[in-house]
Design an enzyme around this catalytic site. Structure first.
Site, short mmCIF file in Angstrom:
data_model
loop_
_atom_site.label_atom_id
_atom_site.label_comp_id
_atom_site.label_asym_id
_atom_site.label_seq_id
_atom_site.Cartn_x
_atom_site.Cartn_y
_atom_site.Cartn_z
N GLU A 124 0.81 -1.22 0.00
CA GLU A 124 0.00 0.00 0.00
C GLU A 124 0.85 1.27 0.00
O GLU A 124 0.50 2.25 -0.68
CB GLU A 124 -0.91 -0.03 1.22
CG GLU A 124 -1.83 1.18 1.36
CD GLU A 124 -2.70 1.09 2.61
OE1 GLU A 124 -2.97 2.13 3.21
OE2 GLU A 124 -3.09 -0.05 2.97
N ASP A 125 1.97 1.26 0.73
CA ASP A 125 2.71 2.51 0.96
C ASP A 125 4.12 2.54 0.38
O ASP A 125 4.82 3.55 0.53
CB ASP A 125 2.80 2.77 2.47
CG ASP A 125 1.45 3.03 3.10
OD1 ASP A 125 0.56 3.54 2.39
OD2 ASP A 125 1.27 2.72 4.29
#
Length: 735
Positions: free
Chosen positions: A128-129
């Protein structure tokens, strides 16, 4: 590792340990923790992994001593990938981002999660990051880890806009349906975020706290993860109700400064169990903040007594020991019977098992007591996290560990505890939720149901299984829970053997038989639910299905269903040919025998006769009210019997059909009767009551055996739930 480095590593481990025990991380030096977690005390790693990951491995090995070198190496590799991919990223509080996945993973490790869960937890934010892709995770750590990481990865707001949050939860729930470990990671992730929420703006704190209250805490409850649920409740309480939280905390702290009266009761209980030869561990389990606040609200008081701030917890080895402890408690202390609950014989839907009771000692001190095995305690705290890998070919890991530890291991309450019924229902209705808003609202409503009931379902009179529904569910909810959208075809229900309206609220332990329209789906214009069903439906599955059908059929089925069925005109009688020969005989010489019209006897009914005007003998069924009145008036009964052989001629019989009101019911019944080659002499339909209607038919039978065939055919008509012989409800001819 140098001595200083080792000390600092131990300090970091201690900080993480204390954090799990509900210490607010805002009170500790997060920057120092971050530095130690990343580099060690001297600012560089010197070829070794930092103390925090070493502590994580130590905790994991404590919970899973069978963990081998390969599993430990997997955790080390996951940490290295997570730290390198998150390097340079910081949280809003300023500490390096790696502290978050480390903290989340340690929470799960303390609860006994297995290696795959911990590996995915370390990597849960990488896709996600960071630049790490799901394919890279799959190649490095396998399909299961990749699935778990994908399950907790949020959807992008740039793609989904305002729908990103509800659609992310929908995605997580679907993934959880295949592997409950997805939600375990999400819950631990939310717990650490809530612990560090103080750096957010107040309005964002409130928004996150409300979602936690409405969605995450109920999910933690349903998955049985009480350790996470309790702390989440306290953190939400502090944000959304700061004054009440502060007041309750002050009360708890004042009570903690005083001698604990539970300690004396606990010591007395230890003595009792020691004398009884029962090996048990007796401890004091303090209530958390929200639990204390709820107890005050329940009792309607502003202060609590000394024993109210905790409960005694008794841990034993075997299930039988639990009941042995209970016997000693209720023998040597004064039991408060209203407080006794047996969640061992009847476990909660979230796997929770324990005996609950309350006793008063000789000084009048009342203490609540929980009695459970150590295995039950582990599951009570960690829920599905204690069950391990749901895809393991053998028993759940938690069960295997319980057997190995000699702590029971006599089986779980649910044949597949990693696939709870409430989750299956939730996954079923979410497929029908047409848009994110509907899904989000329905999800909160579903999770707001904080208790479940068990209903025993029956089909054609035979027990066929159990159904779990939220407390307050109606027969309408049950129809859609069992049949999905085919619940539209529900005509009615029997509850505990009695016909009941669909609005009936079911209770725990009810026996339920749903009466379905077997002809549903065979007509081009099928009937559907009444609009009023929405008033009785409480589950999202039922409400979404009903709303969807009504939207496609404006006006709904209610316009086609009359409020009261009119009395039916008698169908033209086929006429009654005179009997070729009498079908019943008597020993009275020259007496004419006729069958009474009030009870319409048919061979082989048990019958009796009475002489009436003109010397005729009227034949009545035994138990006929008219015959009983004649006998009561002193009129002597005359022996009668059916003629030997197969009688010929026409026989009248009156049958009563009880059904659920619907269009064309009268037409369908008369068509079935005519199809049997039977003429209708008279018919009547009573006005419906609570959707129930009663039809009475007097028919002319060509032969006695035709009656059984007729009643069987009438029972096959959709909506008819009973057919039986009865007195004519309209006219009874004088014999």
């Amino acid at each position: 590792m140098s001595a200083d480095n080792a000390v600092n590593a131990e300090n970091a481990a201690d900080i993480f340990r204390r954090g799990l025990r509900r210490i607010d991380l805002r009170r500790i030096d997060l920057r120092r923790l971050s530095r130690v977690a990343l580099l060690g005390s001297n600012g560089h790693s010197r070829g070794r992994l930092p103390g925090a990951i070493e502590h994580l491995i130590k905790v994991h090995r404590t919970r899973h001593p069978e963990a081998g070198r390969d599993e430990v190496e997997t955790l080390r590799r996951a940490y290295v990938l997570a730290e390198s991919s998150h390097r340079g990223q910081t949280r809003k509080s300023g500490e390096p981002y790696i502290t978050h996945p480390l903290a989340v993973t340690l929470i799960l490790a303390e609860l006994g999660a297995e290696t795959t869960t911990l590996t995915a937890s370390l990597l849960h934010d990488t896709v996600e990051d960071t630049e790490v892709t799901l394919d890279q995770v799959r190649l490095g750590f396998g399909e299961e880890v990749s699935y778990l990481v994908d399950g907790v990865t949020k959807l992008e707001k740039v793609d989904y806009g305002a729908a990103a949050e509800p659609e992310t939860f929908r995605k997580m729930l679907v993934a959880t349906g295949d592997d409950v470990r997805v939600m375990s990671i999400k819950l631990a992730d939310r717990l650490h975020n809530m612990r560090t929420l103080g750096v957010m703006r107040p309005e964002k704190q409130a928004r996150i706290a409300k979602v936690t209250r409405d969605v995450l805490i109920p999910l933690a409850e349903r998955l049985g993860v009480q350790a996470l649920k309790s702390e989440l409740e306290d953190l939400v309480f502090a944000i959304l109700h700061p004054e009440e939280h502060a007041g309750t905390r002050v009360m708890i702290e004042i009570a903690a400064a005083r001698p604990d009266p539970l300690a004396a009761v606990a010591e007395d209980l230890r003595d009792v169990l020691r004398e009884a030869g029962i090996t048990a561990e007796v401890g004091i389990r303090p209530r958390h903040t929200v639990s204390v606040h709820r107890l005050m609200l329940k009792r309607g008081v502003t202060e609590l007594g000394g024993c109210d701030f905790g409960r005694l917890l008794v841990l034993v080895d075997e299930d039988a020991d639990c009941y042995a402890v209970l016997g000693e408690l209720h023998t040597c202390f004064t039991p408060v019977i209203a407080e006794f609950k047996d969640f061992i014989a009847a476990p909660k839907f979230n796997l929770y098992q324990s005996l609950h009771t309350a006793v008063a000692d000789r000084h009048g001190r009342v203490a609540e007591v929980l009695v459970r095995t150590r295995r039950m305690h582990r599951v009570a705290e960690a829920g599905v996290i204690a069950l391990g890998n749901p895809h393991a070919s053998e028993a759940p890991q938690g069960a295997e560990t319980a057997v190995a530890d000699g702590e029971g291991g006599d089986g779980w309450a649910d044949p597949d505890p990693t696939q709870p019924g409430w989750l299956a229902r939730l996954l079923e209705w979410q497929r029908s939720a047409p848009d994110p808003d509907t899904f989000w609202t329905a999800l909160r409503d579903d999770l707001a149901q904080d208790r479940e009931i068990t209903v025993f379902t029956r089909q054609d009179g035979d027990a066929s299984g159990t159904l779990r529904l939220p407390a307050g569910a109606s027969c309408v909810d049950a129809a859609y829970a069992v049949h999905g959208e085919a619940g539209h075809a529900c005509l009615g229900a029997r509850v505990n053997g009695r016909l009941a309206p669909l609005s009936t609220r079911l209770r725990d332990g009810d026996a339920l038989q749903l009466l379905m329209d077997d002809a549903a789906g065979t007509t081009p214009d099928p009937e559907g639910p009444d609009p009023e069903w929405l008033e009785h439906a409480t589950t999202p599955a039922a409400r979404i299905a009903i709303t969807g059908w009504l939207a496609l059929h404006p006006g709904g089925a209610g316009e086609d269903r009359p409020a009261a069925a009119p009395a039916a005109r008698p169908a033209p009688a086929t006429g009654s040919a005179p009997d070729a020969e009498p079908v019943a005989v008597t020993d009275l010489p020259d007496a004419t025998v006729r069958l009474a019209r009030c009870c319409t006897p048919v061979p082989p009914d048990r019958v009796t006769g009475f002489v009436i005007r003109g010397g005729t003998v009227a034949v009545h069924r035994e138990g006929c009210p008219a015959g009983s009145r004649m006998a009561a008036s002193g009129r002597a009964a005359v022996p009668v019997r059916w003629r030997d052989g197969t009688p010929s001629g026409n026989f009248r019989a009156t049958v009563l059909a009880e059904a659920l009101g619907r269009p064309r019911l009268l037409a369908d019944l008369t068509e079935v009767i005519a199809g049997q080659g039977i003429g209708i002499v008279a018919a009547a339909v009573e006005p419906p009551q609570e959707h129930r209607v009663r039809h009475t038919y007097t028919v002319e039978l060509p032969a006695p055996q035709a009656l059984a065939d007729l009643m069987r055919a009438m029972r096959s008509v959709p909506g008819v739930y009973d057919v039986y012989r009865a007195q004519p409800a309209v006219v009874a001819s004088r014999p």
